[in-house]
Write a protein that holds these residues in place. Structure first.
Motif: not given
Length: 409
Positions: A350-355, A390-409
């Motif tokens: 699913p789109s991750a922009d809103a997330l 959305d082929t970019g969504a998983p990567g965006l989620v992964s980068r977002a939780v890393d950048a903002l929460l410091g969690v490497a998934v």
């Protein structure tokens, strides 16, 4: 003294929001609007034991502050100290029949390893109390020359009455201050002090204890509060954006440090916001070295616990809350990490922009990490239930939780 290596912070589309955070001095939320370079000082460890979960929770909170600022495209000037000479360290070294210098070096090295594993962003300046002594001595001499310090049997004390703003960080009454002073390293019952709350600036040399040349002060070692003041003023100057630490530092440490700096400079306040993290308990009592009821980060790592799960366990609690570490807290974090990793491993979703915006909004509102985790959980649930295109969504989620929460998934 060197810090630890920095993990890369992924770049995200768009830009984060200014941080609203609870300021102990005003008792409410304040919106921080630093300049191009945000300035933060966080009080570091006294290295006589390994990093426990209370430490980790505190440093996680201020790591998030840095990440929010970085997401606003600011630079961050982060300073942290190490109290590598103090009574608890010397007492532990004597008890264990080890050299106090080696003990401090050993525990500081382990702290660095824990911070690296937890992906805590390192300070730009990581300064030990011992290396700061050349800068501390002139400050104590200046306070004495200003009439804000006095000698008692060779020790030099700060007069809290010299600062008209004393008490404006913690807002405690005199009785509460006296009680906490006795519990947290002060000596309110020492005869001869002008005020029971007056803290020591310079301790005259004691037999069998380390000491340094204090110029006109004589040989000795610095008090706790002036150490952080010297380091903060040297590297950040007055009026920096955030003074951070655990809630047990509001008094006396941050109260006294603010007064030292304000008398020295004639400026007010020392920091624009005093931000304090809650305490972590174990078996119903605050986790502390004195009680020995500790859960060590290094021990969890040795037992094979993924550091990302430890970080998620911390993030599940609002940074200002007092909470209790349990096996269930860790199990829930391990399970959440597994769900998140499974979700972002798919080729689309699913789109991750809103997330990304939900995470930003949650963190900007007093570092509301439970809300941020809930937002990610909702995306993960959608991914599990029906996926997406959305082929970019998983990567965006992964980068977002890393950048903002410091969690490497």
């Amino acid at each position: 003294m060197h810090a630890w290596p920095a993990s890369e912070v992924p770049a995200l589309p768009g830009q984060g929001r200014d941080l609203r955070i609870h300021d102990t001095a005003t008792g409410g939320l304040v919106t921080l609007q630093p300049g191009p370079v945000a300035r933060i000082y966080v009080c570091g460890i006294t290295p006589y034991d390994a990093t426990h979960m209370g430490h980790a929770a505190t440093y996680n909170a201020f790591d998030l502050v840095q990440r929010v600022w970085l997401d606003t495209k600011r630079q961050v000037h982060y300073v942290q100290n190490v109290t590598d000479v103090d009574d608890p360290l010397l007492e532990r070294a004597q008890r264990d029949h080890v050299d106090w210098v080696k003990l401090a070096e050993q525990e500081t090295a382990l702290f660095r390893e824990d911070m690296t594993a937890l992906r805590m962003l390192p300070p730009k300046h990581y300064i030990g109390a011992v290396e700061a002594i050349p800068g501390i001595v002139p400050l104590v001499e200046r306070l004495r020359d200003l009439g804000a310090a006095y000698e008692l049997d060779g020790d030099v004390y700060f007069s809290v009455e010299s600062d008209p703003h004393f008490g404006e960080v913690s807002h405690l009454d005199a009785a509460a201050m006296r009680l906490l002073s006795a519990e947290r390293g002060g000596d309110p019952d020492r005869p001869g002090k002008k005020n029971p709350l007056d803290p020591v600036l310079w301790m005259a040399a004691r037999e069998g204890e380390p000491s340094w040349d204090g110029g006109s002060l004589g040989r000795g070692r610095p008090g706790w509060h002036i150490e952080c003041v010297a380091i903060a003023l040297d590297h950040l100057g007055m009026g920096f954006d955030v003074q951070g630490g655990g809630s047990d530092l509001a008094f006396p440490h941050h109260e006294m440090g603010a007064s030292h700096a304000q008398v020295l400079t004639g400026e007010f306040p020392m920091a624009k916001a005093y931000v304090h993290a809650g305490m972590v308990a174990l078996d119903g009592e605050k986790m502390s070295k004195s009680k020995g009821n500790l859960v060590f980060v290094s021990r969890l790592r040795r037992d094979g616990v993924d550091p990302a799960a430890i970080r998620l366990a911390l993030l599940a609690h609002h940074y200002r809350s007092d909470w209790e570490w349990t096996d269930q807290v860790l199990q829930d974090a391990v399970a959440r990490l597994g769900r998140w990793r499974s979700a972002v491993s798919r080729p689309d979703g699913p789109s991750a922009d809103a997330l990304v915006e939900e995470i930003r909004e949650a963190l900007a509102e007093d570092l509301n990490t439970p809300a941020a985790l809930a937002a990610v959980d909702r995306w993960v649930a959608l991914q599990q239930e029906r996926g997406g295109t959305d082929t970019g969504a998983p990567g965006l989620v992964s980068r977002a939780v890393d950048a903002l929460l410091g969690v490497a998934v």
